[in-house]
Design a protein around this motif. Structure first.
Motif, PDB file in Angstrom:
ATOM      1  N   ASN A 142     -49.248  56.904  27.849  1.00 29.60           N
ATOM      2  CA  ASN A 142     -49.758  58.098  28.517  1.00 29.60           C
ATOM      3  C   ASN A 142     -48.587  58.974  28.950  1.00 29.60           C
ATOM      4  O   ASN A 142     -47.419  58.658  28.686  1.00 29.60           O
ATOM      5  CB  ASN A 142     -50.641  57.716  29.711  1.00 29.60           C
ATOM      6  CG  ASN A 142     -49.916  56.838  30.721  1.00 29.60           C
ATOM      7  OD1 ASN A 142     -48.705  56.983  30.941  1.00 29.60           O
ATOM      8  ND2 ASN A 142     -50.634  55.909  31.344  1.00 29.60           N
TER       9      ASN A 142
ATOM     10  N   TRP B   7     -44.944  61.378  41.092  1.00 29.38           N
ATOM     11  CA  TRP B   7     -46.329  60.932  40.852  1.00 29.38           C
ATOM     12  C   TRP B   7     -47.250  61.427  41.960  1.00 29.38           C
ATOM     13  O   TRP B   7     -48.394  61.811  41.694  1.00 29.38           O
ATOM     14  CB  TRP B   7     -46.400  59.409  40.751  1.00 29.38           C
ATOM     15  CG  TRP B   7     -45.499  58.764  39.745  1.00 29.38           C
ATOM     16  CD1 TRP B   7     -44.917  57.534  39.842  1.00 29.38           C
ATOM     17  CD2 TRP B   7     -45.064  59.288  38.476  1.00 29.38           C
ATOM     18  NE1 TRP B   7     -44.144  57.267  38.734  1.00 29.38           N
ATOM     19  CE2 TRP B   7     -44.215  58.322  37.886  1.00 29.38           C
ATOM     20  CE3 TRP B   7     -45.293  60.487  37.800  1.00 29.38           C
ATOM     21  CZ2 TRP B   7     -43.617  58.517  36.636  1.00 29.38           C
ATOM     22  CZ3 TRP B   7     -44.681  60.684  36.557  1.00 29.38           C
ATOM     23  CH2 TRP B   7     -43.865  59.713  35.998  1.00 29.38           C
TER      24      TRP B   7
ATOM     25  N   GLY C 164     -50.958  65.033  30.329  1.00 27.45           N
ATOM     26  CA  GLY C 164     -51.423  64.271  31.478  1.00 27.45           C
ATOM     27  C   GLY C 164     -52.587  64.939  32.191  1.00 27.45           C
ATOM     28  O   GLY C 164     -53.510  64.273  32.676  1.00 27.45           O
TER      29      GLY C 164
ATOM     30  N   VAL D  22     -47.388  59.546  31.891  1.00 27.10           N
ATOM     31  CA  VAL D  22     -46.515  58.912  32.877  1.00 27.10           C
ATOM     32  C   VAL D  22     -45.416  58.108  32.179  1.00 27.10           C
ATOM     33  O   VAL D  22     -44.240  58.186  32.544  1.00 27.10           O
ATOM     34  CB  VAL D  22     -47.333  58.011  33.822  1.00 27.10           C
ATOM     35  CG1 VAL D  22     -46.410  57.167  34.694  1.00 27.10           C
ATOM     36  CG2 VAL D  22     -48.240  58.850  34.699  1.00 27.10           C
TER      37      VAL D  22
ATOM     38  N   ILE E 290     -55.072  62.147  34.267  1.00 29.45           N
ATOM     39  CA  ILE E 290     -54.250  61.320  35.149  1.00 29.45           C
ATOM     40  C   ILE E 290     -53.368  62.182  36.062  1.00 29.45           C
ATOM     41  O   ILE E 290     -52.812  61.676  37.028  1.00 29.45           O
ATOM     42  CB  ILE E 290     -53.380  60.323  34.355  1.00 29.45           C
ATOM     43  CG1 ILE E 290     -52.390  61.050  33.450  1.00 29.45           C
ATOM     44  CG2 ILE E 290     -54.253  59.360  33.563  1.00 29.45           C
ATOM     45  CD1 ILE E 290     -51.414  60.099  32.767  1.00 29.45           C
ATOM     46  N   PHE E 291     -53.239  63.481  35.747  1.00 30.07           N
ATOM     47  CA  PHE E 291     -52.532  64.420  36.603  1.00 30.07           C
ATOM     48  C   PHE E 291     -53.523  65.458  37.113  1.00 30.07           C
ATOM     49  O   PHE E 291     -54.477  65.822  36.410  1.00 30.07           O
ATOM     50  CB  PHE E 291     -51.423  65.152  35.850  1.00 30.07           C
ATOM     51  CG  PHE E 291     -50.277  64.294  35.393  1.00 30.07           C
ATOM     52  CD1 PHE E 291     -50.031  63.047  35.963  1.00 30.07           C
ATOM     53  CD2 PHE E 291     -49.423  64.736  34.387  1.00 30.07           C
ATOM     54  CE1 PHE E 291     -48.974  62.261  35.543  1.00 30.07           C
ATOM     55  CE2 PHE E 291     -48.351  63.949  33.966  1.00 30.07           C
ATOM     56  CZ  PHE E 291     -48.127  62.714  34.528  1.00 30.07           C
TER      57      PHE E 291
ATOM     58  N   TYR F 139     -50.910  61.326  40.627  1.00 32.67           N
ATOM     59  CA  TYR F 139     -51.064  60.105  39.824  1.00 32.67           C
ATOM     60  C   TYR F 139     -50.945  58.876  40.705  1.00 32.67           C
ATOM     61  O   TYR F 139     -50.021  58.764  41.504  1.00 32.67           O
ATOM     62  CB  TYR F 139     -50.003  60.060  38.727  1.00 32.67           C
ATOM     63  CG  TYR F 139     -49.975  58.753  37.966  1.00 32.67           C
ATOM     64  CD1 TYR F 139     -50.999  58.424  37.088  1.00 32.67           C
ATOM     65  CD2 TYR F 139     -48.927  57.847  38.152  1.00 32.67           C
ATOM     66  CE1 TYR F 139     -50.978  57.223  36.400  1.00 32.67           C
ATOM     67  CE2 TYR F 139     -48.898  56.650  37.465  1.00 32.67           C
ATOM     68  CZ  TYR F 139     -49.926  56.334  36.596  1.00 32.67           C
ATOM     69  OH  TYR F 139     -49.907  55.138  35.914  1.00 32.67           O
ATOM     70  N   ARG F 140     -51.868  57.947  40.546  1.00 30.01           N
ATOM     71  CA  ARG F 140     -51.799  56.672  41.258  1.00 30.01           C
ATOM     72  C   ARG F 140     -51.224  55.640  40.311  1.00 30.01           C
ATOM     73  O   ARG F 140     -51.888  55.193  39.366  1.00 30.01           O
ATOM     74  CB  ARG F 140     -53.186  56.257  41.737  1.00 30.01           C
ATOM     75  CG  ARG F 140     -53.804  57.252  42.708  1.00 30.01           C
ATOM     76  CD  ARG F 140     -55.106  56.754  43.273  1.00 30.01           C
ATOM     77  NE  ARG F 140     -54.900  55.574  44.100  1.00 30.01           N
ATOM     78  CZ  ARG F 140     -55.880  54.926  44.741  1.00 30.01           C
ATOM     79  NH1 ARG F 140     -57.140  55.347  44.615  1.00 30.01           N
ATOM     80  NH2 ARG F 140     -55.627  53.858  45.473  1.00 30.01           N
TER      81      ARG F 140
END
Length: 227
Positions: A95, A203, A154, A97, A159-160, A208-209
């Motif tokens: 991904n 992050w 992302g 990240v 995810i972002f 993002y977690r």
């Protein structure tokens, strides 16, 4: 697990081959000298001594010292692009990240070479250095384009959060320049620790977690390749 500082791959100054260094190798050797001293204080003879060749060999490949200076910058930038292409291409990662993590970690692995580019860039203020400045702008333009593509990926992947990719890309680039410059000023500067803290802040900024273990595993994989 934080990225550990390892010995950088030996692609800088090196002993000349029996048949003599080629143009690319001379550029790498010159890069170290230009980084150690200012452009004006390095002579073709100095570079010849470092390469274990006669000055005439250098003039066979390069018109003059300025041409070699420009080639030294181009060589370092192209070499960095090659490593980025191998380790940081978005399609090679799980991904966005993972891709950004690889981008940052490669900068740490190549920190000596990249900070040499920063050092000699300070010599590029005069009109005679127009070609060198163009190469440096090419590096930043390429970096910004790739980072923006990763950030957009992302966002599309969910995810972002919604951010301005150009702003985040510039922030990442400026941070990397900063840690490279700081490593020149302070010998006891802990670059890997600072980089890991920046990733956590990034992050958070991107919403993002993080899942523990994945980014660290990727970082260790890059580090082993450069060990």
């Amino acid at each position: 697990m934080a990225l550990k500082k390892k010995e950088e791959p030996k692609l800088g100054r090196r002993a000349a081959k029996t048949a003599g260094p080629d143009a690319d190798e001379l550029a790498r050797i010159a890069l170290d000298l230009f980084a150690e001293r200012h452009f004006a204080s390095v002579t073709i003879k100095d570079i010849g001594n470092a390469a274990n060749v006669n000055s005439a060999m250098i003039y066979y490949h390069y018109k003059d010292k300025l041409a070699l200076f420009n080639a030294a910058i181009d060589s370092a930038i192209d070499e960095a692009f090659q490593f980025f292409a191998v380790h940081c291409h978005n399609e090679k990662h799980e991904n966005a990240v993972s891709a950004i993590t690889a981008w940052i970690d490669v900068h740490v692995a190549l920190h000596k070479r990249l900070r040499n580019v920063i050092k000699i860039s300070l010599d590029c203020s005069g009109p005679e250095f127009a070609d060198a400045r163009s190469s440096i702008r090419r590096f930043y333009s390429h970096e910004n384009k790739i980072l923006q593509e990763i950030i957009r990926d992302g966002i599309r992947g969910g995810i972002f959060r919604q951010v301005d990719p150009s702003v985040i890309a510039t922030m990442v680039s400026a941070f990397l320049d900063g840690v490279l410059a700081r490593s020149l000023i302070l010998r006891d500067f802990d670059m890997p620790k600072t980089v890991e803290e920046f990733k956590r802040a990034l992050w958070l900024q991107l919403g993002y977690r993080a899942v523990r273990g994945r980014a660290s595993a990727r970082a260790e994989g890059i580090d082993r390749k450069f060990a």
